[in-house]
Design a protein around this motif. Structure first.
Motif, PDB file in Angstrom:
ATOM      1  N   LEU A  76       0.825  -1.205   0.000  1.00 51.31           N
ATOM      2  CA  LEU A  76       0.000   0.000   0.000  1.00 51.31           C
ATOM      3  C   LEU A  76       0.860   1.257   0.000  1.00 51.31           C
ATOM      4  N   ALA A  77       1.960   1.227   0.762  1.00 48.85           N
ATOM      5  CA  ALA A  77       2.853   2.383   0.810  1.00 48.85           C
ATOM      6  C   ALA A  77       3.487   2.629  -0.555  1.00 48.85           C
ATOM      7  N   ALA A  78       3.858   1.543  -1.242  1.00 49.47           N
ATOM      8  CA  ALA A  78       4.469   1.688  -2.563  1.00 49.47           C
ATOM      9  C   ALA A  78       3.465   2.243  -3.575  1.00 49.47           C
ATOM     10  N   VAL A  79       2.235   1.736  -3.538  1.00 53.72           N
ATOM     11  CA  VAL A  79       1.199   2.225  -4.446  1.00 53.72           C
ATOM     12  C   VAL A  79       0.917   3.697  -4.187  1.00 53.72           C
ATOM     13  N   ALA A  80       0.858   4.072  -2.916  1.00 53.13           N
ATOM     14  CA  ALA A  80       0.582   5.467  -2.557  1.00 53.13           C
ATOM     15  C   ALA A  80       1.677   6.400  -3.057  1.00 53.13           C
ATOM     16  N   GLY A  81       2.906   5.876  -3.172  1.00 56.48           N
ATOM     17  CA  GLY A  81       4.018   6.698  -3.642  1.00 56.48           C
ATOM     18  C   GLY A  81       4.066   6.891  -5.138  1.00 56.48           C
ATOM     19  N   GLY A  82       3.196   6.209  -5.867  1.00 56.48           N
ATOM     20  CA  GLY A  82       3.146   6.380  -7.312  1.00 56.48           C
ATOM     21  C   GLY A  82       4.103   5.469  -8.061  1.00 56.48           C
ATOM     22  N   LYS A  83       4.253   5.730  -9.350  1.00 55.16           N
ATOM     23  CA  LYS A  83       5.011   4.860 -10.239  1.00 55.16           C
ATOM     24  C   LYS A  83       6.469   4.714  -9.810  1.00 55.16           C
ATOM     25  N   LYS A  84       7.125   5.811  -9.446  1.00 51.56           N
ATOM     26  CA  LYS A  84       8.539   5.744  -9.071  1.00 51.56           C
ATOM     27  C   LYS A  84       8.743   4.911  -7.813  1.00 51.56           C
ATOM     28  N   GLU A  85       7.849   5.058  -6.844  1.00 55.15           N
ATOM     29  CA  GLU A  85       7.982   4.304  -5.606  1.00 55.15           C
ATOM     30  C   GLU A  85       7.738   2.819  -5.855  1.00 55.15           C
ATOM     31  N   LEU A  86       6.809   2.497  -6.753  1.00 52.79           N
ATOM     32  CA  LEU A  86       6.558   1.100  -7.106  1.00 52.79           C
ATOM     33  C   LEU A  86       7.783   0.485  -7.781  1.00 52.79           C
ATOM     34  N   ALA A 122      10.446  -0.108  -5.156  1.00 58.28           N
ATOM     35  CA  ALA A 122      10.144  -1.280  -4.318  1.00 58.28           C
ATOM     36  C   ALA A 122      10.440  -2.575  -5.068  1.00 58.28           C
ATOM     37  N   ALA A 123      10.075  -2.630  -6.357  1.00 61.82           N
ATOM     38  CA  ALA A 123      10.335  -3.825  -7.164  1.00 61.82           C
ATOM     39  C   ALA A 123      11.834  -4.066  -7.300  1.00 61.82           C
ATOM     40  N   LYS A 124      12.601  -2.994  -7.503  1.00 67.36           N
ATOM     41  CA  LYS A 124      14.050  -3.121  -7.637  1.00 67.36           C
ATOM     42  C   LYS A 124      14.682  -3.644  -6.343  1.00 67.36           C
ATOM     43  N   GLU A 125      14.202  -3.149  -5.206  1.00 64.69           N
ATOM     44  CA  GLU A 125      14.742  -3.592  -3.918  1.00 64.69           C
ATOM     45  C   GLU A 125      14.473  -5.080  -3.690  1.00 64.69           C
ATOM     46  N   VAL A 126      13.294  -5.561  -4.098  1.00 61.77           N
ATOM     47  CA  VAL A 126      12.982  -6.988  -3.957  1.00 61.77           C
ATOM     48  C   VAL A 126      13.911  -7.820  -4.826  1.00 61.77           C
TER      49      VAL A 126
END
Length: 280
Positions: free
Chosen positions: A198-208, A211-215
């Motif tokens: 939810l936090a990643a979605v709330a942050g928009g495209k860049k935050e998503l 998050a994907a890169k960190e995983v």
């Protein structure tokens, strides 16, 4: 004729995005409703958005009844195949539809196998005679390869869509459905807790994307390094300053190769299970 709306059928296919709905509305206002709405008796099967727009603007439309439907499952299978044949739907929508088709066909195969077993139990052949030939069961979409072929996607993409459906928060599903995030990135973000998603979605495209890169990086760091072959130096993966999308594709390529052996084993096991059901 009074057209009836079945809420299950109306919600069965992924809804249009706001921009897609507006584009359809402009087309109908300009060109009229050229394609007939499809009915099952008096229930609307195909054309829910067109019907709504035509009702709102008083646009004339035609209807046609499909008389081949016998059950609700027949209707759903027709809706799936009809939408899979359209070019306008996204890869994510294709995968979701193909997975739904798998569920229906698998259930049918199990049902037919159970019916055949019950018939065999009732009717025993006379002594010395062979048992009558069994009615073949409907073949389900048994493996990811079958599903991928139906959706015209890769088996890896089907696996990612399955993961999204199982573990992604509704907000993340909506993000991938609307194209805010790719299927591959969404599958990675779906590994996080619901709160982190939810936090990643709330942050928009860049935050998503972050998050994907960190995983991906966390998985790469936890993966054991392979021992180098004798006479060869150990290989290292260093993407340097290449663009993030190139690095993502390279990382995905490595992951796909590693999954290949496991997928082959899964396919073999599923095919063996189907053979057992058919011959039971």
């Amino acid at each position: 004729m009074q057209i009836k709306i079945n809420d299950v059928l109306r919600a069965y296919i992924e809804p249009l995005t706001e921009s897609e709905y507006q584009a359809l509305e402009r087309s109908l206002l300009t060109e009229g409703c050229r394609d007939a709405l499809v009915l099952w008796e008096d229930v609307l099967v195909d054309g829910h958005n067109r019907y709504q727009i035509c009702q709102e603007h008083g646009i004339p439309f035609k209807v046609t009844e499909n008389t081949s439907f016998k059950t609700m499952e027949d209707v759903k299978l027709w809706m799936i195949d009809n939408n899979l044949g359209r070019r306008s739907i996204s890869d994510y929508q294709r995968g979701v539809l193909a997975l739904r088709k798998k569920e229906i066909m698998t259930a049918r195969a199990l049902e037919l196998a159970a019916e055949a077993a019950a018939e065999d139990a009732k009717i025993a052949p006379p002594e010395g005679e062979d048992a009558p030939a069994k009615k073949p069961a409907a073949m389900p979409l048994a493996s990811r390869e079958d599903i991928a072929r139906a959706a015209r996607l890769s088996t890896a993409t089907i696996g990612q869509i399955e993961k999204i459906q199982k573990t992604a928060a509704p907000e993340l599903v909506e993000a991938v459905r609307t194209g805010t995030i790719s299927i591959n990135a969404a599958a990675n973000v779906a590994s996080l807790s619901p709160e982190q998603q939810l936090a990643a979605v709330a942050g928009g495209k860049k935050e998503l994307q972050k998050a994907a890169k960190e995983v991906r990086e966390l998985r790469a760091a936890s993966r054991p390094q392979k021992e180098p072959k004798e006479g060869r130096p150990a290989s290292t993966v260093d993407y340097g300053d290449v663009p993030s999308d190139v690095a993502e594709l390279r990382a995905e390529n490595i992951a796909l190769r590693e999954k290949n052996a496991a997928l082959l084993e899964e396919i073999t096991a599923l095919q063996r299970r189907i053979s057992e059901l058919v011959s039971a």
